[in-house]
Design a protein around this motif. Structure first.
Motif, PDB file in Angstrom:
ATOM      1  N   MET A 116     -41.547  25.597 -19.317  1.00  0.00           N
ATOM      2  CA  MET A 116     -42.214  26.874 -19.060  1.00  0.00           C
ATOM      3  C   MET A 116     -41.389  27.698 -18.086  1.00  0.00           C
ATOM      4  O   MET A 116     -40.902  27.209 -17.086  1.00  0.00           O
ATOM      5  CB  MET A 116     -43.586  26.595 -18.446  1.00  0.00           C
ATOM      6  CG  MET A 116     -44.299  27.824 -17.951  1.00  0.00           C
ATOM      7  SD  MET A 116     -45.898  27.349 -17.249  1.00  0.00           S
ATOM      8  CE  MET A 116     -45.858  28.308 -15.777  1.00  0.00           C
ATOM      9  N   VAL A 117     -41.190  28.990 -18.389  1.00  0.00           N
ATOM     10  CA  VAL A 117     -40.472  29.901 -17.502  1.00  0.00           C
ATOM     11  C   VAL A 117     -41.459  30.899 -16.936  1.00  0.00           C
ATOM     12  O   VAL A 117     -42.219  31.528 -17.663  1.00  0.00           O
ATOM     13  CB  VAL A 117     -39.335  30.632 -18.249  1.00  0.00           C
ATOM     14  CG1 VAL A 117     -38.680  31.652 -17.355  1.00  0.00           C
ATOM     15  CG2 VAL A 117     -38.310  29.633 -18.749  1.00  0.00           C
ATOM     16  N   VAL A 118     -41.459  31.038 -15.647  1.00  0.00           N
ATOM     17  CA  VAL A 118     -42.396  31.936 -14.981  1.00  0.00           C
ATOM     18  C   VAL A 118     -41.916  33.369 -15.109  1.00  0.00           C
ATOM     19  O   VAL A 118     -40.730  33.662 -14.994  1.00  0.00           O
ATOM     20  CB  VAL A 118     -42.520  31.549 -13.496  1.00  0.00           C
ATOM     21  CG1 VAL A 118     -43.292  32.598 -12.739  1.00  0.00           C
ATOM     22  CG2 VAL A 118     -43.194  30.208 -13.386  1.00  0.00           C
ATOM     23  N   ASN A 119     -42.833  34.276 -15.357  1.00  0.00           N
ATOM     24  CA  ASN A 119     -42.532  35.696 -15.368  1.00  0.00           C
ATOM     25  C   ASN A 119     -42.412  36.171 -13.926  1.00  0.00           C
ATOM     26  O   ASN A 119     -43.402  36.273 -13.212  1.00  0.00           O
ATOM     27  CB  ASN A 119     -43.652  36.452 -16.093  1.00  0.00           C
ATOM     28  CG  ASN A 119     -43.397  37.951 -16.127  1.00  0.00           C
ATOM     29  OD1 ASN A 119     -42.393  38.423 -15.612  1.00  0.00           O
ATOM     30  ND2 ASN A 119     -44.302  38.677 -16.758  1.00  0.00           N
ATOM     31  N   ALA A 120     -41.196  36.477 -13.504  1.00  0.00           N
ATOM     32  CA  ALA A 120     -40.976  36.842 -12.106  1.00  0.00           C
ATOM     33  C   ALA A 120     -41.699  38.119 -11.721  1.00  0.00           C
ATOM     34  O   ALA A 120     -42.023  38.328 -10.560  1.00  0.00           O
ATOM     35  CB  ALA A 120     -39.482  36.992 -11.833  1.00  0.00           C
TER      36      ALA A 120
ATOM     37  N   SER B  90     -46.622  31.995  -8.699  1.00  0.00           N
ATOM     38  CA  SER B  90     -46.487  30.760  -9.440  1.00  0.00           C
ATOM     39  C   SER B  90     -47.845  30.350  -9.968  1.00  0.00           C
ATOM     40  O   SER B  90     -48.881  30.678  -9.393  1.00  0.00           O
ATOM     41  CB  SER B  90     -45.916  29.668  -8.534  1.00  0.00           C
ATOM     42  OG  SER B  90     -44.618  29.999  -8.125  1.00  0.00           O
ATOM     43  N   SER B  91     -47.836  29.631 -11.066  1.00  0.00           N
ATOM     44  CA  SER B  91     -49.079  29.153 -11.660  1.00  0.00           C
ATOM     45  C   SER B  91     -49.613  27.974 -10.875  1.00  0.00           C
ATOM     46  O   SER B  91     -48.867  27.232 -10.242  1.00  0.00           O
ATOM     47  CB  SER B  91     -48.810  28.739 -13.108  1.00  0.00           C
ATOM     48  OG  SER B  91     -49.856  27.944 -13.608  1.00  0.00           O
ATOM     49  N   ASP B  92     -50.945  27.777 -10.943  1.00  0.00           N
ATOM     50  CA  ASP B  92     -51.535  26.651 -10.232  1.00  0.00           C
ATOM     51  C   ASP B  92     -51.246  25.320 -10.925  1.00  0.00           C
ATOM     52  O   ASP B  92     -51.666  24.265 -10.465  1.00  0.00           O
ATOM     53  CB  ASP B  92     -53.044  26.844 -10.039  1.00  0.00           C
ATOM     54  CG  ASP B  92     -53.802  27.005 -11.353  1.00  0.00           C
ATOM     55  OD1 ASP B  92     -53.201  26.804 -12.434  1.00  0.00           O
ATOM     56  OD2 ASP B  92     -55.001  27.337 -11.294  1.00  0.00           O
ATOM     57  N   THR B  93     -50.507  25.390 -12.038  1.00  0.00           N
ATOM     58  CA  THR B  93     -50.077  24.156 -12.704  1.00  0.00           C
ATOM     59  C   THR B  93     -48.589  23.897 -12.531  1.00  0.00           C
ATOM     60  O   THR B  93     -48.073  22.887 -13.011  1.00  0.00           O
ATOM     61  CB  THR B  93     -50.409  24.204 -14.209  1.00  0.00           C
ATOM     62  OG1 THR B  93     -49.691  25.300 -14.798  1.00  0.00           O
ATOM     63  CG2 THR B  93     -51.895  24.373 -14.436  1.00  0.00           C
ATOM     64  N   ASP B  94     -47.889  24.800 -11.864  1.00  0.00           N
ATOM     65  CA  ASP B  94     -46.455  24.620 -11.672  1.00  0.00           C
ATOM     66  C   ASP B  94     -46.171  23.459 -10.727  1.00  0.00           C
ATOM     67  O   ASP B  94     -46.981  23.121  -9.859  1.00  0.00           O
ATOM     68  CB  ASP B  94     -45.822  25.894 -11.093  1.00  0.00           C
ATOM     69  CG  ASP B  94     -45.752  27.011 -12.106  1.00  0.00           C
ATOM     70  OD1 ASP B  94     -45.921  26.725 -13.307  1.00  0.00           O
ATOM     71  OD2 ASP B  94     -45.538  28.173 -11.703  1.00  0.00           O
TER      72      ASP B  94
ATOM     73  N   MET C 257     -45.106  19.919  -1.069  1.00  0.00           N
ATOM     74  CA  MET C 257     -44.319  20.955  -1.739  1.00  0.00           C
ATOM     75  C   MET C 257     -45.054  21.507  -2.949  1.00  0.00           C
ATOM     76  O   MET C 257     -45.130  22.725  -3.156  1.00  0.00           O
ATOM     77  CB  MET C 257     -42.965  20.379  -2.157  1.00  0.00           C
ATOM     78  CG  MET C 257     -42.067  19.974  -1.007  1.00  0.00           C
ATOM     79  SD  MET C 257     -40.516  19.238  -1.617  1.00  0.00           S
ATOM     80  CE  MET C 257     -39.905  18.456  -0.120  1.00  0.00           C
ATOM     81  N   ASN C 258     -45.610  20.617  -3.759  1.00  0.00           N
ATOM     82  CA  ASN C 258     -46.331  21.065  -4.947  1.00  0.00           C
ATOM     83  C   ASN C 258     -47.602  21.828  -4.587  1.00  0.00           C
ATOM     84  O   ASN C 258     -47.970  22.799  -5.251  1.00  0.00           O
ATOM     85  CB  ASN C 258     -46.647  19.870  -5.847  1.00  0.00           C
ATOM     86  CG  ASN C 258     -45.430  19.438  -6.650  1.00  0.00           C
ATOM     87  OD1 ASN C 258     -44.921  20.198  -7.463  1.00  0.00           O
ATOM     88  ND2 ASN C 258     -44.950  18.234  -6.411  1.00  0.00           N
ATOM     89  N   GLN C 259     -48.271  21.409  -3.524  1.00  0.00           N
ATOM     90  CA  GLN C 259     -49.455  22.137  -3.074  1.00  0.00           C
ATOM     91  C   GLN C 259     -49.084  23.560  -2.668  1.00  0.00           C
ATOM     92  O   GLN C 259     -49.820  24.519  -2.955  1.00  0.00           O
ATOM     93  CB  GLN C 259     -50.114  21.409  -1.908  1.00  0.00           C
ATOM     94  CG  GLN C 259     -50.841  20.132  -2.305  1.00  0.00           C
ATOM     95  CD  GLN C 259     -51.377  19.369  -1.104  1.00  0.00           C
ATOM     96  OE1 GLN C 259     -51.049  19.679   0.043  1.00  0.00           O
ATOM     97  NE2 GLN C 259     -52.189  18.348  -1.362  1.00  0.00           N
ATOM     98  N   ALA C 260     -47.934  23.705  -1.997  1.00  0.00           N
ATOM     99  CA  ALA C 260     -47.483  25.035  -1.581  1.00  0.00           C
ATOM    100  C   ALA C 260     -47.187  25.908  -2.801  1.00  0.00           C
ATOM    101  O   ALA C 260     -47.556  27.093  -2.844  1.00  0.00           O
ATOM    102  CB  ALA C 260     -46.255  24.924  -0.691  1.00  0.00           C
ATOM    103  N   LEU C 261     -46.526  25.351  -3.800  1.00  0.00           N
ATOM    104  CA  LEU C 261     -46.235  26.102  -5.021  1.00  0.00           C
ATOM    105  C   LEU C 261     -47.514  26.519  -5.724  1.00  0.00           C
ATOM    106  O   LEU C 261     -47.676  27.672  -6.147  1.00  0.00           O
ATOM    107  CB  LEU C 261     -45.384  25.258  -5.967  1.00  0.00           C
ATOM    108  CG  LEU C 261     -43.916  25.045  -5.615  1.00  0.00           C
ATOM    109  CD1 LEU C 261     -43.274  24.094  -6.622  1.00  0.00           C
ATOM    110  CD2 LEU C 261     -43.160  26.363  -5.583  1.00  0.00           C
ATOM    111  N   GLN C 262     -48.427  25.583  -5.851  1.00  0.00           N
ATOM    112  CA  GLN C 262     -49.644  25.844  -6.617  1.00  0.00           C
ATOM    113  C   GLN C 262     -50.606  26.772  -5.886  1.00  0.00           C
ATOM    114  O   GLN C 262     -51.481  27.384  -6.514  1.00  0.00           O
ATOM    115  CB  GLN C 262     -50.308  24.510  -6.972  1.00  0.00           C
ATOM    116  CG  GLN C 262     -49.479  23.721  -7.984  1.00  0.00           C
ATOM    117  CD  GLN C 262     -49.840  22.255  -8.082  1.00  0.00           C
ATOM    118  OE1 GLN C 262     -50.832  21.804  -7.505  1.00  0.00           O
ATOM    119  NE2 GLN C 262     -49.028  21.485  -8.791  1.00  0.00           N
TER     120      GLN C 262
END
Length: 428
Positions: free
Chosen positions: A1-5, A10-14, A329-334
Motif C-alpha cells: 500500500m502506498v500512502v497518498n502524501a 498515515s492510516s491507522d493500519t499503517d 513506533m507503530n503506535q506513533a504512526l497509527q
C-alpha cells in the motif's frame, strides 16, 4: 500500500513496513528514517572518506527507508567540527558519488544534510565566526566560542547561494535529496531565534523577517534542483531558552515552509545552550513543566508537539528522539501524528535494526547510557556523543559495533588521539 502524501496523514493500519509516496512522486520503501549523526569522517581536504561509504552501505543494507547524512558544511571557512565534510565547488565530486552509490543500495534514499554553523564554531576553528547578530553564546559557552560578527546583507545572500550550490552538487553526485539543518542552534536556527537575531533590517525583528532566511535558503535550493528533487528540513520545536524560539513560532514556520512546498519536516529541539536533543528521556517544553506520563510511555520526545502540527499541515512529518521499540513506533504512526519514525543511536549499535523492526513489529532495543563511572569525566569527555561516534568508526572500518565498548576507554583514546580539543562542544 502506498500512502497518498497529499492527505498528510498515515492510516491507522499503517506500520513501519508500509511504503510512502512523497508529494513529488518519490516513493520511500518504509517509514524508518535514519536521522543525522555527526560521523567525523571527513578527510583533510574535507571530502568524504572511504569509511563513510562503508558505513552508509551497511546502513542501506540494514533496511532503512531514508538515511540522512551527518551535517555537511556548505562553506569550508565555517566548520562546526574538525573533521567535517564540506561540499562546494572545490570538492572532489567523485568521492561524493562513491558515498551516494554506497548509501542508495537496497532501494534506500540517501539525503545529504546541509549546514552552516554560524556562531557555533569552537574557537580553535574560527577567531571570528559570523551570525545574524554579534551576540555570544551564553551559559559559559563564550569560553569555548568566540563572539561572532554580524553578517552583512551581502554575506547573507552569499550564504543562501552556497546552500543552493551544495544542494545542486549533492544532486549531481547522486544523493536522493537534501535536508536543511534548521535545528540545534546552527545558523538557520540562529536567524529564527529572537534571542540570537536582533537585527533591525529585513532579516530580523518580526517572525516574518526572522524566517526570511530559511525560506530564502529553501527557495534558492529549489531553483537549483527542480521540483522533483526532495528537500527536507530539520527544525526545532522550540529552543527551550528564555526569549528564544518558541513552540508557537515553530508552528508558524512549519506552516510557511509547508506552503512554500517543502517535502519533509523533521522535528527536534534545543541548542548548544539548552541541548534538549542530547538526552535519552522525553523533553519538557519549559524548565518548570513536568513531563507527561503519556509522553514518557510513547518514548518520543516531541510527539505531543507533532500532534498539534499535524492539524495545521499536510506535509509529511518525521519525529525523532527516544524511540526504542517497534510497538511505540507503530503506535506513533497509527496515531497520525507522524509519517516517519526517526532513529539514530540504535543504528549505530545495530545496523540491522530497521530490518528487524519491519520483520517483527514488537522488536525493541533498549539502550544503556554509557558512563565512565565518573560524572565529571562523563561531562568533560562528552561520553554520550563520542561513545556512539566510536561505534560508527567501527562500522566504517567494516567491524561490528560493540555494545560493551568501554566508555572510559573511548574517552582516553579520544583524548590521546586528539587532545582536549576533541571534547570542545559538538552536536549532531
Amino acid at each position: 500500500m502506498v500512502v497518498n502524501a497529499a492527505s498528510g496523514n498515515s492510516s491507522d493500519t499503517d506500520n513501519l513496513g508500509t511504503p510512502f509516496t512523497l508529494a513529488n512522486g518519490k516513493g520511500v520503501k518504509n517509514r524508518l528514517f535514519k536521522s543525522a549523526m555527526s560521523e567525523q569522517l571527513g578527510t583533510k581536504a574535507y571530502n568524504p572518506s572511504a569509511g563513510l561509504s562503508t558505513l552508509y552501505a551497511r546502513w542501506a543494507k540494514g533496511g532503512v527507508g531514508i538515511a540522512v547524512t551527518g551535517n555537511v558544511m556548505i562553506d569550508r571557512t565555517a566548520l562546526g567540527e574538525p573533521k567535517n565534510v564540506v561540499l562546494d565547488e572545490q570538492s572532489d565530486l567523485t568521492e561524493f558519488a562513491k558515498w551516494a552509490a554506497a548509501g542508495t543500495q537496497n532501494a534506500t534514499q540517501l539525503w545529504m544534510q546541509l549546514n552552516h554553523p554560524g556562531k557555533q564554531i569552537p574557537n580553535f576553528l574560527s577567531k571570528e565566526p559570523v551570525a545574524p547578530s554579534a551576540i555570544s553564546l551564553g551559559r559559559g559557552l563564550d569560553k569555548g566560542f568566540n563572539t561572532p560578527r554580524a553578517l552583512t546583507e551581502a554575506e547573507i545572500s552569499d550564504i543562501v547561494n552556497k546552500f543552493a550550490t551544495s544542494a545542486r552538487l549533492a544532486k549531481e553526485a547522486g544523493f536522493s535529496g537534501v535536508q536543511i539543518h534548521g535545528a540545534h542552534g546552527y545558523l538557520v536556527s540562529q536567524f529564527l531565534s529572537p534571542r540570537h537575531n536582533q537585527r533591525d533590517d529585513k532579516w530580523g525583528g518580526s517572525l516574518d523577517n526572522r524566517m526570511r532566511f530559511v525560506l530564502s535558503v529553501y527557495q534558492a535550493i529549489r531553483e537549483q534542483v527542480g521540483e522533483a528533487f526532495p528537500i527536507g528540513i530539520k527544525l526545532n520545536s522550540a529552543d527551550f531558552m528564555k526569549g528564544g524560539f518558541t513552540e508557537e513560532d515553530s508552528m508558524l514556520v512549519v506552516q510557511s515552509l509547508s506552503q512554500a512546498g517543502i517535502d519533509l519536516i523533521e522535528i527536534s529541539g534545543g541548542t548548544y545552550e539548552s541541548p534538549s536533543m542530547m538526552g535519552d528521556k522525553a523533553k519538557k517544553k519549559s524548565p518548570d513543566e513536568p513531563k507527561k506520563e503519556s509522553t514518557l510511555k510513547r518514548e518520543a520526545y516531541f510527539l505531543d508537539y507533532m500532534e498539534k502540527v499535524r492539524k495545521l499541515v499536510s506535509t509529511p512529518l518525521v519525529v525523532t528522539g527516544g524511540f526504542r521499540s517497534g510497538t511505540a513506533m507503530n503506535q506513533a504512526l497509527q496515531s497520525g501524528a507522524t509519517d516517519f519514525i526517526g532513529i539514530a543511536r540504535t543504528m549505530a549499535i545495530d545496523p540491522e535494526f530497521p530490518n528487524k523492526l519491519v520483520a517483527d513489529n514488537q522488536h525493541s532495543m533498549p539502550l544503556t547510557v554509557p558512563t565512565t563511572g565518573k560524572p565529571a569525566l562523563d561531562k568533560l569527555g562528552m561520553v554520550g556523543l563520542v561513545w556512539y561516534e566510536h561505534q560508527m568508526w567501527r562500522l566504517a572500518k567494516g567491524k561490528d559495533a560493540k555494545a560493551n565498548l568501554s566508555a572510559l576507554g573511548v574517552v582516553l583514546k579520544t583524548m590521546l588521539s586528539a587532545g582536549l580539543s576533541a571534547f570542545k562542544q559538538r552536536r549532531a
